[in-house]
Design an enzyme around this catalytic site. Structure first.
Site, mmCIF file in Angstrom:
data_model
loop_
_atom_site.group_PDB
_atom_site.id
_atom_site.type_symbol
_atom_site.label_atom_id
_atom_site.label_comp_id
_atom_site.label_asym_id
_atom_site.label_seq_id
_atom_site.Cartn_x
_atom_site.Cartn_y
_atom_site.Cartn_z
ATOM 1 N N LYS A 69 0.831 -1.204 0.000
ATOM 2 C CA LYS A 69 0.000 0.000 0.000
ATOM 3 C C LYS A 69 0.862 1.249 0.000
ATOM 4 C CE LYS A 69 -3.956 -0.776 2.124
ATOM 5 N NZ LYS A 69 -4.605 -1.163 3.383
ATOM 6 N N ARG A 139 -3.435 2.876 8.328
ATOM 7 C CA ARG A 139 -3.657 1.705 7.465
ATOM 8 C C ARG A 139 -2.454 0.768 7.508
ATOM 9 N NH1 ARG A 139 -4.712 4.525 1.726
ATOM 10 N NH2 ARG A 139 -6.022 2.697 1.349
ATOM 11 N N GLY A 148 -6.053 -10.913 8.116
ATOM 12 C CA GLY A 148 -5.620 -11.013 9.503
ATOM 13 C C GLY A 148 -4.868 -9.778 9.975
ATOM 14 N N MET A 150 -4.255 -5.761 10.662
ATOM 15 C CA MET A 150 -5.200 -4.827 11.275
ATOM 16 C C MET A 150 -5.999 -4.054 10.231
ATOM 17 S SD MET A 150 -4.688 -1.825 14.058
ATOM 18 C CE MET A 150 -4.864 -0.460 12.939
ATOM 19 N N ARG A 383 -3.158 -1.124 -6.923
ATOM 20 C CA ARG A 383 -2.344 -2.345 -6.852
ATOM 21 C C ARG A 383 -2.671 -3.218 -8.061
ATOM 22 N NH1 ARG A 383 -5.511 -5.162 -1.777
ATOM 23 N NH2 ARG A 383 -7.574 -4.686 -2.555
ATOM 24 N N HIS A 501 -5.219 -44.575 -7.404
ATOM 25 C CA HIS A 501 -5.430 -45.080 -8.757
ATOM 26 C C HIS A 501 -6.471 -44.239 -9.489
ATOM 27 C CE1 HIS A 501 -7.314 -47.716 -11.799
ATOM 28 N NE2 HIS A 501 -6.059 -48.098 -12.006
ATOM 29 N N ARG A 607 1.179 -46.933 -23.164
ATOM 30 C CA ARG A 607 1.186 -48.117 -22.302
ATOM 31 C C ARG A 607 0.357 -49.216 -22.946
ATOM 32 N NH1 ARG A 607 0.156 -43.885 -17.683
ATOM 33 N NH2 ARG A 607 -1.124 -43.243 -19.413
ATOM 34 N N ARG A 663 5.761 -48.645 -25.019
ATOM 35 C CA ARG A 663 6.428 -49.439 -23.984
ATOM 36 C C ARG A 663 5.917 -50.868 -24.037
ATOM 37 N NH1 ARG A 663 5.400 -47.771 -17.854
ATOM 38 N NH2 ARG A 663 3.358 -48.651 -18.311
ATOM 39 N N SER A 819 14.063 -42.727 -21.369
ATOM 40 C CA SER A 819 12.917 -41.983 -20.862
ATOM 41 C C SER A 819 12.828 -42.241 -19.365
ATOM 42 C CB SER A 819 11.635 -42.432 -21.564
ATOM 43 O OG SER A 819 10.536 -41.737 -21.018
ATOM 44 N N ASP A 824 8.166 -44.634 -10.938
ATOM 45 C CA ASP A 824 8.889 -45.759 -10.343
ATOM 46 C C ASP A 824 10.228 -45.314 -9.763
ATOM 47 O OD1 ASP A 824 7.715 -48.361 -10.223
ATOM 48 O OD2 ASP A 824 7.523 -48.297 -12.402
ATOM 49 N N CYS A 886 8.676 -39.340 -18.633
ATOM 50 C CA CYS A 886 7.289 -39.697 -18.910
ATOM 51 C C CYS A 886 6.494 -39.990 -17.652
ATOM 52 C CB CYS A 886 7.217 -40.873 -19.870
ATOM 53 S SG CYS A 886 7.922 -42.386 -19.194
ATOM 54 N N TYR A 906 12.804 -33.712 -24.023
ATOM 55 C CA TYR A 906 11.356 -33.521 -23.973
ATOM 56 C C TYR A 906 10.768 -33.972 -22.645
ATOM 57 C CZ TYR A 906 10.816 -38.567 -24.742
ATOM 58 O OH TYR A 906 10.852 -39.930 -24.604
HETATM 59 P P1 ADP Z 1 -8.005 -2.401 2.966
HETATM 60 O O1 ADP Z 1 -6.642 -2.934 2.860
HETATM 61 O O2 ADP Z 1 -8.916 -3.200 3.821
HETATM 62 O O3 ADP Z 1 -8.578 -2.015 1.648
HETATM 63 P P2 ADP Z 1 -7.614 0.415 3.297
HETATM 64 O O4 ADP Z 1 -6.577 1.033 4.160
HETATM 65 O O5 ADP Z 1 -7.373 0.489 1.864
HETATM 66 O O6 ADP Z 1 -7.837 -1.061 3.805
HETATM 67 O O7 ADP Z 1 -8.916 1.199 3.666
HETATM 68 C C1 ADP Z 1 -10.179 0.806 4.009
HETATM 69 C C2 ADP Z 1 -11.150 1.826 3.445
HETATM 70 O O8 ADP Z 1 -10.906 3.109 3.979
HETATM 71 C C3 ADP Z 1 -11.014 1.972 1.948
HETATM 72 O O9 ADP Z 1 -12.273 2.141 1.378
HETATM 73 C C4 ADP Z 1 -10.184 3.218 1.786
HETATM 74 O O10 ADP Z 1 -10.410 3.852 0.577
HETATM 75 C C5 ADP Z 1 -10.646 4.065 2.963
HETATM 76 N N1 ADP Z 1 -9.617 4.997 3.402
HETATM 77 C C6 ADP Z 1 -8.379 4.694 3.846
HETATM 78 N N2 ADP Z 1 -7.684 5.817 4.128
HETATM 79 C C7 ADP Z 1 -8.494 6.847 3.860
HETATM 80 C C8 ADP Z 1 -8.350 8.264 3.946
HETATM 81 N N3 ADP Z 1 -7.217 8.833 4.329
HETATM 82 N N4 ADP Z 1 -9.400 9.020 3.588
HETATM 83 C C9 ADP Z 1 -10.555 8.445 3.172
HETATM 84 N N5 ADP Z 1 -10.759 7.133 3.084
HETATM 85 C C10 ADP Z 1 -9.740 6.331 3.419
HETATM 86 MG MG MG Z 2 -7.924 -0.926 0.291
HETATM 87 MG MG MG Z 3 7.426 -47.828 -14.458
#
Ligand code: ADP
Ligand code: MG
Ligand code: MG
Length: 937
Positions: A69, A139, A148, A150, A383, A501, A607, A663, A819, A824, A886, A906
């Site tokens: 990000k 973020r 997972g 934050m 991204r 099998h 085979r 074979r 081959s 095996d 093979c 090959y």
């Molecule tokens: P995720 O990885 O879950 O997408 P993000 O950090 O991209 O998390 O953000 C979650 C939401 O909050 C997204 O919709 C993003 O556009 C919005 N957001 C993040 N930072 C800002 C900001 N500075 N102003 C307005 N919206 C934000």
């Molecule tokens: Mg996002």
């Molecule tokens: Mg064999």
């Protein structure tokens, strides 16, 4: 760029970053924190990277340090895309955080207000200033996006005082209160770890009390009351007041992001995806922009091309008057992005321009987030867009045509094994269906059909007049079931793993298979399948999805595979580049034709034993096995010859002009005889009144005797392969004759047959010499008989016994080609019985004792050495020795890359894997080129 190569000026970052597990122990108070001297934890280089205002310290290539990000925000800012200003705290600080006992080193922490100063300067607002408050989002963002980690906290910096200023500035008290409400809720949930539900309940109660439906109808006093209740909950659950000091809010959020790096979900995701535990996450702090300031504001997400189809069209959704996650949260239904053209024409054009600029800049499809505040557009994220295989193909080929990327780049962008999805029928995505059980996704594709429980019944239902689509349901399959499998559209077994099998044969046939579906109770006696309380009887319809392992009740529409224009184009480019040839393993003309359509350049393994199992032939084969004398045996073999010849003619015709490696008989003979119990049953059932009673009884008794004689303690290491031909040269003779007669006849008819006769299971050069003599004698006889002096043929061997690889220099004196039978070879090198290893290999892989199942992906360090050695030693004797592989590994991309490295000529794989192998072979060549050019630099 890896973290190792990043410039490191401080001693702290030089200490080897610790793995997750050790991190956990080092952070125990009083150990690492006390052990590491303060001076060691000096500032990394540097801890903060700034972006915004059309400038940035970082760039796209810095994902290691800035996370995905952060690197994206920096790059956008650099190229002049409007991005709210902010800064990224680097992943190196995350490492320091853990080394310092879960605490940011003071010198870095002290610079936080300076970092905020950067945002304040650009926005003209001040963090914590009641008159003109700056609000920010915090973020998380690691190098790889991970579940997972934050969640984002928005609107940070609000408290009683700043709220008032914020309300005044925005001119909307309700909006300000709602922003504060969202902030307290997010902070409470994300940073303090209090259940979302707890907060949602408060809102629900309020809405009920006020008899309203939507959050948006909550008034200022409602919101204030909710916030009060939230704070009460927080105090009760954490024992502390909700922090009012904006800097305290910021520090707590930042540390929570770093802590989330090691939460259990993130750890298990990393383990699953082989992401190192020491990368760390970055933290992005960014000025808030508000999409919820009325109908001249909004927020949205999108892709520069359609991620499902690859179509070059603007794709996405937005909501007017909404903040952050509202679009994906599903509370309100977002509008398609093309409507934005009407709602905000100027913004729409600008967004299109920016996103196409981003796509050009990154030279790949972008997945972006944006927010419009009072008519002004801000980009918040960009991204590489995830996409389906279909889309990936189309996009890669289109981008080459648009001169955005090279052919080589296009080839590298497709995951070879993902092509599998395109080569089999699949369930219609629009169809609705009920999944009744799940097994292993053993062979991809999807099919609906009526269930049958024995091979014979399946064949009967599928053929002649009936012509039903059949799903063969068995506890597990064995070689006797081949015909039934052939006649079916899909196979379901209740036992067995990915290399059982059923799984291996189904993949070879390109039929869908769900294996090891333990919930299914298969009752052959009752002709029924029971899943839970549900009973499915013979002739009832089920559907299998071999790509997911799903078993579905009833009929589901499927879509046929097609090699689209893009697919064909990409394959052509792969062919231009690759050095490895790609052949196929095929035993029938049907498979050969299929494989040729997919680009096979020959047959690497045909085979012959599969040809012996049909209803007509099996009795003759059994006659041959039961024979008391060579004459009797010859007699039976003479009857088999025409059948074999027809098979080979069909295959030679299909492969016209391409080499076909055949074979000679490989499996132990007992596989062609019925089970002992079956014969005993037949003896019991004999009718004494029958005229032929004595004759039949004798024959059955003889069979029983022969079964006893052929019984082996370890058949895989027993009388099989060339050992059969050595003891019964008549068998090899018959097969050689069938092959060469077929070749001569096909050639006479104007096509070109190129037979390559392959002797299996050779361990000593004398075995090959012995069989070679037999074959050559027959070839010469047959050539004379057909007056076919110019016939091209060759004789070679499989290398599948370790001793053969070790003595390959000797063996090569008698062979024109090798081959590697890596199935095996793996079995014998590792000492894993292929038929039994399924039981424990799963645990080996789970526990990390083996990185992968060696029967699926070649064990390069071990078995691979034998492949290398066999090739090198063989070519030391015969420099132009043709060498291929093979085994099942011939269709596995990693193993294919290895074969390229070793210098094989090959690989050979099942028809449906041919395109995968073509692509993998091209990628191997490209990667090698890249390595050499890097070395030369
Ligand atoms: P995720 O990885 O879950 O997408 P993000 O950090 O991209 O998390 O953000 C979650 C939401 O909050 C997204 O919709 C993003 O556009 C919005 N957001 C993040 N930072 C800002 C900001 N500075 N102003 C307005 N919206 C934000
Ligand atoms: Mg996002
Ligand atoms: Mg064999």
């Amino acid at each position: 760029m890896s973290k190792k190569s990043a410039p490191k000026k401080t001693s702290a970052t030089k200490t080897p970053a610790k793995k997750t597990a050790t991190q956990k122990t080092t952070v125990k108070k009083g150990t690492a924190a006390a052990g590491i001297k303060k001076s060691k934890l000096s500032t990394p280089n540097p801890p903060y990277f700034y972006f915004g205002g059309g400038k940035a310290d970082g760039h796209a290539g810095m994902k290691d340090v800035l996370g995905g990000k952060g690197a994206g925000l920096a790059e956008m800012s650099k190229v002049g895309v409007p991005v709210p200003p902010g800064f990224t705290i680097t992943t190196e600080v995350c490492t320091l955080f853990y080394e310092n006992g879960m605490k940011i080193p003071d010198d870095i922490d002290n610079e936080l207000s300076k970092a905020m100063g950067h945002i304040e300067k650009i926005t003209g607002k001040k963090f914590g200033d009641p008159a003109n408050p700056l609000l920010v989002s915090v973020r998380s963002g690691a190098k790889f996006s991970m579940p997972g980690m934050m969640d984002t906290v928005l609107n940070l910096g609000l408290n009683k005082e700043t709220l008032e200023g914020f309300a005044k500035l925005s001119g909307d008290e309700r909006f300000a209160c709602d922003s504060y409400r969202r902030f307290v809720q997010m902070f409470g949930n994300v940073v303090l770890g209090i259940d979302k539900e707890t907060f949602e309940e408060v809102i629900e109660a309020k809405k009920q009390a006020r008899k309203i439906k939507h959050d948006s109808s909550l008034q200022v006093e409602d919101l204030n009351d909710i916030i009060k209740k939230y704070k009460h909950i927080i105090k009760k659950k954490t024992g502390e007041d909700f922090p009012d000091d904006p800097y305290q809010q910021l520090r707590m959020s930042r540390d929570a992001v770093f802590r989330s790096w090691n939460n259990p979900r993130a750890i298990s995701y990393r383990k699953l995806n082989n992401i190192p535990g020491n990368l760390g996450t970055a933290v992005n702090v960014q000025a808030m922009v508000f999409g919820n300031m009325g109908n001249n504001s909004g927020t949205g997400v999108g892709f520069t091309r359609n991620p499902a189809t690859g179509e070059k069209e603007f794709y996405g959704e937005y909501l007017l008057n909404a903040q952050g996650e509202d679009v994906v949260a599903g509370i309100r239904t977002p509008q398609p992005i093309k409507d934005l053209k009407n709602d905000m024409p100027v913004v729409f054009d600008q967004l299109r321009k920016i996103t196409s600029q981003l796509e050009k800049h990154y030279r790949d499809v972008q997945d972006f987030e944006f927010t419009v505040e009072n008519g002004k557009l801000y980009m918040l994220q960009t991204r590489t867009g995830k996409r389906t295989v279909q889309a990936a193909l189309k996009i890669a080929v289109d981008m080459v045509k648009e001169k955005l990327i090279t052919k080589e780049e296009a080839l590298m962008r497709i995951e070879p094994s993902a092509l599998d999805q395109l080569l089999h029928p699949r369930l219609d995505p629009a169809a609705k269906y009920e999944v009744i059980a799940k097994g292993l996704p053993a062979s991809p594709g999807a099919a609906s059909g009526v269930v049958y429980f024995t091979s014979e019944e399946a064949v009967e239902a599928a053929t002649a007049g009936k012509g039903k689509k059949v799903i063969l349901v068995r506890q597990e399959t064995n070689p006797d079931d081949i015909e039934g499998m052939h006649a079916s559209v899909g196979i379901l077994t209740s036992r067995g793993g990915m290399t059982s099998h059923a799984a291996v044969v189904a993949r070879g046939m390109g039929k869908c298979c769900v294996a090891g579906c333990e919930a299914a109770r298969v009752r052959v006696d009752k002709k029924q399948l029971q899943i839970g309380k549900l009973i499915i009887k013979e002739g009832e319809v089920i559907t299998l999805n071999g790509s997911t392992g799903e078993v579905i009740i009833g009929d589901v529409a499927t879509i046929e595979p097609e090699l689209s224009g893009e697919f064909a184009a990409l394959m052509e480019w792969a062919d231009e580049i690759r050095h490895l040839r790609v052949r196929t393993n095929a035993d029938t003309p049907h498979d050969a034709i299929q494989a040729r359509k997919y680009g096979a350049e020959g047959i690497g393994l045909c085979r012959t034993e599969h040809m012996f199992f049909s209803e007509e032939r099996l009795p003759i084969v059994q006659e041959m096995i039961l024979a008391d004398s060579p004459e009797e045996r010859m007699n039976a073999l003479d009857k088999l010859l025409p059948f074999q010849k027809e098979d080979f003619k069909g295959i030679f015709e299909a492969m016209d002009g391409l080499p076909v490696t055949i074979r000679t008989l490989d499996p132990p003979l007992h596989e062609f005889l019925p089970e002992k119990g079956e014969i005993e049953k037949r003896i019991k059932e004999l009718d004494k009144a029958d005229e032929e009673y004595d004759e039949k009884l004798n024959r059955l008794k003889k069979t029983l005797l022969r079964i006893e004689e052929l019984k082996e303690v370890n058949p895989m290491l027993g009388h099989r392969g060339c050992r059969l031909g050595v003891v019964y040269p008549e068998i090899t003779e018959m097969q050689a004759r069938a092959i060469i007669e077929a070749a001569c006849e096909v050639n006479k008819a104007g096509k070109k047959a190129i037979p390559e006769i392959m002797i299996p299971l050779v361990g000593h050069v004398n075995e090959l010499r012995n069989q070679r003599e037999v074959v050559e004698r027959i070839v010469n006889e047959t050539k004379a008989k057909y007056n076919a002096r110019k016939l091209t043929y060759s004789i070679g061997t499989m290398i599948e016994i370790p001793r053969a690889a070790l003595t390959a220099n000797e063996i090569a004196t008698e062979a024109e080609f090798f081959s590697f039978g890596t199935n095996d070879l793996t079995q014998m090198s590792m000492g894993f019985s292929r038929d039994d290893a399924g039981k424990f290999l799963r645990y080996y892989v789970d526990k990390g004792i083996l990185p992968k199942d060696p029967f699926i992906s070649l064990d390069q360090e071990g078995v691979g050495q034998l492949v290398q050695m066999g090739t090198d030693r063989g070519r030391a004797t015969k420099p132009d020795l043709k060498v291929g592989i093979c085994g099942e590994h011939g269709g596995d991309p990693d193993s294919i890359a290895f074969c390229h490295k070793v210098g094989l000529n090959y690989v050979s794989c099942s028809p449906f894997r041919v395109p995968i192998a073509r692509l993998a072979a091209a990628q191997a060549t490209i990667m090698e080129k890249q390595k050499t050019s890097e070395r030369d630099k």
